[in-house]
Write a protein that holds these residues in place. Structure first.
Motif, mmCIF file in Angstrom:
data_model
loop_
_atom_site.group_PDB
_atom_site.id
_atom_site.type_symbol
_atom_site.label_atom_id
_atom_site.label_comp_id
_atom_site.label_asym_id
_atom_site.label_seq_id
_atom_site.Cartn_x
_atom_site.Cartn_y
_atom_site.Cartn_z
ATOM 1 N N PRO A 156 0.813 -1.222 0.000
ATOM 2 C CA PRO A 156 0.000 0.000 0.000
ATOM 3 C C PRO A 156 0.847 1.274 0.000
ATOM 4 O O PRO A 156 1.863 1.360 0.689
ATOM 5 C CB PRO A 156 -0.802 -0.106 1.305
ATOM 6 N N ARG A 157 0.408 2.248 -0.784
ATOM 7 C CA ARG A 157 1.042 3.566 -0.783
ATOM 8 C C ARG A 157 0.445 4.456 0.312
ATOM 9 O O ARG A 157 1.129 5.302 0.871
ATOM 10 C CB ARG A 157 0.850 4.244 -2.144
ATOM 11 N N ASP A 158 -0.834 4.284 0.573
ATOM 12 C CA ASP A 158 -1.552 5.126 1.530
ATOM 13 C C ASP A 158 -1.194 4.712 2.956
ATOM 14 O O ASP A 158 -1.343 3.551 3.329
ATOM 15 C CB ASP A 158 -3.057 4.987 1.291
ATOM 16 N N ALA A 159 -0.751 5.661 3.766
ATOM 17 C CA ALA A 159 -0.318 5.366 5.138
ATOM 18 C C ALA A 159 -1.458 4.811 5.981
ATOM 19 O O ALA A 159 -1.236 3.976 6.856
ATOM 20 C CB ALA A 159 0.256 6.627 5.791
ATOM 21 N N ARG A 160 -2.695 5.241 5.702
ATOM 22 C CA ARG A 160 -3.841 4.736 6.466
ATOM 23 C C ARG A 160 -4.052 3.259 6.202
ATOM 24 O O ARG A 160 -4.348 2.482 7.114
ATOM 25 C CB ARG A 160 -5.099 5.521 6.109
ATOM 26 N N VAL A 161 -3.910 2.868 4.951
ATOM 27 C CA VAL A 161 -4.069 1.457 4.598
ATOM 28 C C VAL A 161 -2.933 0.634 5.171
ATOM 29 O O VAL A 161 -3.125 -0.471 5.673
ATOM 30 C CB VAL A 161 -4.143 1.288 3.069
ATOM 31 N N ALA A 162 -1.706 1.186 5.118
ATOM 32 C CA ALA A 162 -0.531 0.464 5.612
ATOM 33 C C ALA A 162 -0.615 0.172 7.105
ATOM 34 O O ALA A 162 0.016 -0.766 7.589
ATOM 35 C CB ALA A 162 0.737 1.260 5.303
ATOM 36 N N LYS A 163 -1.415 0.940 7.838
ATOM 37 C CA LYS A 163 -1.598 0.666 9.263
ATOM 38 C C LYS A 163 -2.415 -0.599 9.491
ATOM 39 O O LYS A 163 -2.401 -1.165 10.580
ATOM 40 C CB LYS A 163 -2.285 1.855 9.943
ATOM 41 N N THR A 164 -3.141 -1.032 8.458
ATOM 42 C CA THR A 164 -3.955 -2.239 8.546
ATOM 43 C C THR A 164 -3.364 -3.383 7.735
ATOM 44 O O THR A 164 -3.249 -4.507 8.218
ATOM 45 C CB THR A 164 -5.391 -1.960 8.043
ATOM 46 N N VAL A 165 -2.964 -3.084 6.495
ATOM 47 C CA VAL A 165 -2.454 -4.100 5.573
ATOM 48 C C VAL A 165 -1.014 -3.799 5.216
ATOM 49 O O VAL A 165 -0.718 -2.748 4.641
ATOM 50 C CB VAL A 165 -3.312 -4.149 4.286
ATOM 51 N N ALA A 166 -0.093 -4.710 5.544
ATOM 52 C CA ALA A 166 1.315 -4.511 5.215
ATOM 53 C C ALA A 166 1.587 -4.832 3.753
ATOM 54 O O ALA A 166 2.310 -4.106 3.066
ATOM 55 C CB ALA A 166 2.199 -5.371 6.116
ATOM 56 N N SER A 167 0.999 -5.938 3.262
ATOM 57 C CA SER A 167 1.213 -6.329 1.871
ATOM 58 C C SER A 167 0.179 -7.363 1.467
ATOM 59 O O SER A 167 -0.425 -8.030 2.310
ATOM 60 C CB SER A 167 2.619 -6.898 1.662
ATOM 61 N N ILE A 168 -0.005 -7.483 0.168
ATOM 62 C CA ILE A 168 -0.871 -8.505 -0.416
ATOM 63 C C ILE A 168 -0.051 -9.235 -1.471
ATOM 64 O O ILE A 168 0.578 -8.601 -2.321
ATOM 65 C CB ILE A 168 -2.124 -7.891 -1.063
#
Length: 218
Positions: A156-168
């Motif tokens: 994820p590029r978005d910091a908000r998403v990265a707080k939940t999802v590290a990678s897919i």
């Protein structure tokens, strides 16, 4: 698809969406990755069987569910769980609806969960084969070849998403997605077996066993 903690997974089709991306202009994904994503695109409606094992740090054994994932067109997604209990989660018109057997339906707006909106936009981009749209939300890397076994990794590029999802991570062969690994930022992991591979979910799955299935012969 929504399960346990509020998050959306992407199916073979798979877990994506239309929230803000990084402020800087994203670097384009490699031509091979763009071609692979384009090849994965499919017309709606699209349906795929799934079996998911969620490895939670607070539990000794993984949680296993199975059912069907559906892309109904546009930003409409549905995840139907058939085992071990019946539950349907639907995203449509900016709203998430969860219906469990014997309970009243629950509704909430995606505006309350911007990370879900980003995942939804990215999922739809992947299902429709839109690499340019997908790379707005994720850094994309590919290993392998489009006509053989391959792996796509989305960060994820978005910091908000990265707080939940590290990678897919999506494992596949040719034009078929076989597995999706969603590594959550808190260390939990969800592994989805997709399509025909879903029927091979072990009774007592381990990370190692699922990895072997995902990278095994079609």
């Amino acid at each position: 698809m929504i399960s346990g903690k509020t998050h959306l997974l992407l199916p073979s089709l798979l877990l994506t969406f239309c929230a803000s991306a990084s402020a800087s202009e994203p670097a384009p994904s490699s031509p091979p990755a763009q071609a692979l994503i384009a090849a994965l695109g499919q017309p709606a409606p699209a349906h795929a069987a799934f079996a998911e094992a969620r490895f939670l740090q607070v539990l000794q054994q993984p949680l296993v569910v199975s059912g069907e994932l559906s892309w109904l067109g546009g930003d409409q997604l549905q995840r139907r769980v058939d085992q071990p209990q019946h539950e349907t989660s639907t995203i449509a018109n900016g709203e998430v609806t969860q219906q469990r057997e014997g309970r009243s339906a629950r509704h909430f707006s995606l505006k309350r969960a911007p990370q879900l909106q980003v995942l939804l936009d990215s999922f739809v981009a992947l299902l429709s084969g839109d690499a340019a749209r997908l790379q707005k939300s994720f850094e994309i890397t590919q290993t392998g070849t489009a006509d053989g076994a391959w792996v796509l990794t989305l960060v994820p590029r978005d910091a908000r998403v990265a707080k939940t999802v590290a990678s897919i991570r999506i494992d596949g062969v040719g034009k078929q997605s076989r597995c999706m690994h969603m590594q959550e930022a808190d260390g939990d992991l969800a592994v989805d077996l997709l399509g025909p591979l879903a029927a091979k979910m072990p009774a007592d799955p381990t990370r190692e066993a699922l990895q072997a299935l995902c990278q095994g012969a079609p």
